[in-house]
Design a protein around this motif. Structure first.
Motif, PDB file in Angstrom:
ATOM      1  N   GLN A 181      45.714  28.945  18.707  1.00  0.00           N
ATOM      2  CA  GLN A 181      44.428  28.551  18.795  1.00  0.00           C
ATOM      3  C   GLN A 181      43.740  29.030  20.145  1.00  0.00           C
ATOM      4  N   MET A 182      44.765  28.780  21.116  1.00  0.00           N
ATOM      5  CA  MET A 182      44.269  29.336  22.472  1.00  0.00           C
ATOM      6  C   MET A 182      44.048  30.757  22.399  1.00  0.00           C
ATOM      7  N   ALA A 183      45.053  31.541  21.997  1.00  0.00           N
ATOM      8  CA  ALA A 183      44.958  32.941  21.857  1.00  0.00           C
ATOM      9  C   ALA A 183      43.827  33.387  21.203  1.00  0.00           C
ATOM     10  N   THR A 184      43.327  32.799  20.100  1.00  0.00           N
ATOM     11  CA  THR A 184      42.343  32.915  19.310  1.00  0.00           C
ATOM     12  C   THR A 184      40.967  32.701  19.592  1.00  0.00           C
ATOM     13  N   ARG A 185      40.953  31.510  20.383  1.00  0.00           N
ATOM     14  CA  ARG A 185      39.472  30.966  20.676  1.00  0.00           C
ATOM     15  C   ARG A 185      39.403  30.731  22.182  1.00  0.00           C
ATOM     16  N   GLY A 186      40.358  30.665  23.154  1.00  0.00           N
ATOM     17  CA  GLY A 186      40.512  30.186  24.202  1.00  0.00           C
ATOM     18  C   GLY A 186      40.391  31.162  25.343  1.00  0.00           C
ATOM     19  N   GLU A 187      40.255  32.364  25.050  1.00  0.00           N
ATOM     20  CA  GLU A 187      40.706  33.684  26.037  1.00  0.00           C
ATOM     21  C   GLU A 187      39.618  33.419  27.383  1.00  0.00           C
ATOM     22  N   GLU A 188      38.281  33.132  27.051  1.00  0.00           N
ATOM     23  CA  GLU A 188      37.540  33.237  28.401  1.00  0.00           C
ATOM     24  C   GLU A 188      37.639  31.987  29.003  1.00  0.00           C
ATOM     25  N   PRO A 189      37.927  30.894  28.442  1.00  0.00           N
ATOM     26  CA  PRO A 189      38.137  29.524  29.286  1.00  0.00           C
ATOM     27  C   PRO A 189      39.377  29.921  30.154  1.00  0.00           C
ATOM     28  N   LEU A 190      40.578  30.374  29.378  1.00  0.00           N
ATOM     29  CA  LEU A 190      41.629  30.551  30.288  1.00  0.00           C
ATOM     30  C   LEU A 190      41.559  31.509  31.248  1.00  0.00           C
ATOM     31  N   ARG A 191      40.777  32.555  31.085  1.00  0.00           N
ATOM     32  CA  ARG A 191      40.666  33.617  32.114  1.00  0.00           C
ATOM     33  C   ARG A 191      39.860  33.059  33.157  1.00  0.00           C
ATOM     34  N   ALA A 192      38.736  32.392  32.822  1.00  0.00           N
ATOM     35  CA  ALA A 192      37.863  31.746  33.845  1.00  0.00           C
ATOM     36  C   ALA A 192      38.615  30.777  34.798  1.00  0.00           C
ATOM     37  N   ALA A 193      39.600  30.010  34.222  1.00  0.00           N
ATOM     38  CA  ALA A 193      40.371  29.137  34.768  1.00  0.00           C
ATOM     39  C   ALA A 193      41.398  29.782  35.838  1.00  0.00           C
ATOM     40  N   TYR A 194      41.931  30.974  35.494  1.00  0.00           N
ATOM     41  CA  TYR A 194      42.910  31.513  36.224  1.00  0.00           C
ATOM     42  C   TYR A 194      42.070  32.107  37.431  1.00  0.00           C
ATOM     43  N   GLU A 195      40.933  32.672  37.231  1.00  0.00           N
ATOM     44  CA  GLU A 195      40.259  33.358  38.490  1.00  0.00           C
ATOM     45  C   GLU A 195      39.801  32.239  39.397  1.00  0.00           C
ATOM     46  N   ALA A 196      39.382  31.082  38.793  1.00  0.00           N
ATOM     47  CA  ALA A 196      38.998  29.875  39.626  1.00  0.00           C
ATOM     48  C   ALA A 196      40.126  29.598  40.378  1.00  0.00           C
ATOM     49  N   HIS A 197      41.406  29.320  40.026  1.00  0.00           N
ATOM     50  CA  HIS A 197      42.374  28.866  40.659  1.00  0.00           C
ATOM     51  C   HIS A 197      43.020  29.900  41.497  1.00  0.00           C
ATOM     52  N   PHE A 198      43.162  31.467  41.138  1.00  0.00           N
ATOM     53  CA  PHE A 198      43.968  32.327  41.945  1.00  0.00           C
ATOM     54  C   PHE A 198      42.977  33.057  42.694  1.00  0.00           C
ATOM     55  N   GLY A 199      41.664  33.160  42.388  1.00  0.00           N
ATOM     56  CA  GLY A 199      40.680  33.946  43.304  1.00  0.00           C
ATOM     57  C   GLY A 199      40.519  35.194  42.840  1.00  0.00           C
ATOM     58  N   LYS A 200      41.009  35.613  41.749  1.00  0.00           N
ATOM     59  CA  LYS A 200      41.054  37.060  41.134  1.00  0.00           C
ATOM     60  C   LYS A 200      41.271  36.985  39.845  1.00  0.00           C
ATOM     61  N   PRO A 201      40.511  38.102  39.149  1.00  0.00           N
ATOM     62  CA  PRO A 201      40.808  38.042  37.475  1.00  0.00           C
ATOM     63  C   PRO A 201      42.255  38.327  37.153  1.00  0.00           C
ATOM     64  N   LEU A 202      42.450  37.566  35.903  1.00  0.00           N
ATOM     65  CA  LEU A 202      43.790  37.988  35.343  1.00  0.00           C
ATOM     66  C   LEU A 202      44.029  39.293  34.954  1.00  0.00           C
TER      67      LEU A 202
END
Length: 366
Positions: A181-202
């Motif tokens: 379900q995350m792979a299907t519908r959670g792509e944008e939130p997960l990428r946004a969280a990655y960038e917020a935490h690491f300061g760069k795009p995934l």
């Protein structure tokens, strides 16, 4: 495309409700009283109390039996094939299996009470989900004044190597369903969280942000447990200098009162504080008591009927019912921060379970 058409047919043909104004609850009750007793399967022991309360309310004998989701599937299929239906109602937490195995073969049907249909969000009607169960990220409130995890990607970092506890994804299908379900519908939130935490795009060679997170988290050596009790202990047991953070059922927060644990909800965690899966309310097509079975479904969609499970953190799908104020996890204030299950991709969740298990085997390091 062929599979998507098939899925839609399965979910629509199973239930053709009457109009609300044509539904007569009193007539259903009278018809149910003329039928044999019913048996209700559920994976929680609370079903015993629920069936007893139903019997007392309507004067209709119902017996609740605690049966795991896996065992329910096998029993329902065998009973249908033999023509000897013992379980009249199934409250089942394996939505993909129901969509793939039970509904298309006519083992069970989904029925939504017409007078309550408007209270059930459309995404929970077909097939009917009576409640949602939440798995949430938790921490030890004795060791930390607030949750030390603010972002799901922190769990992939060296600081938390070997200090995260989860249920073994190889033993529980709801976990691989969550991955899909995350792979299907959670792509944008997960990428946004990655960038917020690491300061760069995934940037990843994995097919999705969900796969990238799962691979990194598995490689970080989490404690893999055989059930929520072990996770609850690893996270919440008092007297720990460096307790685990973990993912567990919101129902386990009752361990704070029962066992003196120190579990706290990781409120504010990005992108989600946890995720939910659905419990379906299904009727065996070969039941000798179709009216009594429908009446029980109607009953568990009311606050009176579902209350015993709400006390364990199960969330009713009816918008007319609120979680009790004394629900121990405090999840009621954070429902919008849960990643919800969507049955629209249930068949794909079923078909990819083995793929996600194999993926986990490749990347998990003890």
């Amino acid at each position: 495309m062929k599979r998507l058409v098939f899925t839609a047919a399965v979910l629509t043909v199973s239930a053709l409700p009457a109009l609300a104004q044509d539904f007569d609850l009193n007539a259903l009750i009278e018809a149910a009283k003329a039928e044999p007793p019913i048996t209700v399967y559920d994976s929680t022991g609370k079903i015993v109390d629920m069936a007893e309360a139903f019997s007392a309310k309507y004067g209709i004998q119902a017996t609740g039996e605690k049966v795991s989701a896996t065992a329910q599937l096998e029993m329902l299929i065998r009973e249908h094939q033999s023509g000897n239906v013992l379980g009249d109602v199934a409250l089942l937490t394996d939505t993909p299996a129901a969509i793939a195995q039970l509904l298309p073969t006519g083992v069970v049907e989904s029925w939504v009470p017409p007078d309550l249909e408007a209270d059930i969000p459309e995404s929970y009607r077909n097939p009917l989900a009576i409640s949602t169960n939440a798995n949430v990220w938790a921490y030890n409130t004795e060791a930390h004044t607030e949750c030390p995890i603010k972002n799901i990607w922190q769990l992939t970092e060296p600081e938390w190597k070997g200090r995260v506890a989860i249920i073994d994804p190889l033993t529980k299908g709801t976990y691989t369903d969550w991955f899909n379900q995350m792979a299907t519908r959670g792509e944008e939130p997960l990428r946004a969280a990655y960038e917020a935490h690491f300061g760069k795009p995934l940037e990843t060679d994995q097919p999705s942000a969900a796969a990238a997170w799962l691979a990194a988290m598995g490689a970080n050596g989490p404690l893999v447990a055989d059930g929520d009790d072990r996770v609850s202990e690893a996270v919440g047991a008092p007297g720990q200098a460096e307790p685990f953070v973990g993912l567990l059922s919101s129902a386990k927060f009752r361990d704070n009162a029962d066992k003196g644990y120190k579990l706290g909800l990781c409120a504010g965690m990005e992108p989600w504080v946890g995720w939910s899966y659905t419990k379906l309310g299904l009727i065996a097509t070969g039941t000798d008591s179709p009216s009594a079975a429908k009446l029980f479904i109607h009953y568990v969609l009311t606050e009176e009927g579902i209350l015993p499970q709400m006390r364990d953190g199960k969330m009713p799908t009816s918008t007319k019912i609120a979680l009790p104020a004394d629900e121990p996890s405090g999840l009621a204030a954070h429902l919008d921060a849960l990643f919800p299950y969507d049955a629209a991709t249930g068949l794909d969740d079923w078909d990819t379970r083995q793929d996600w298990q194999d993926f986990w085997r490749v990347f998990y390091q003890r």
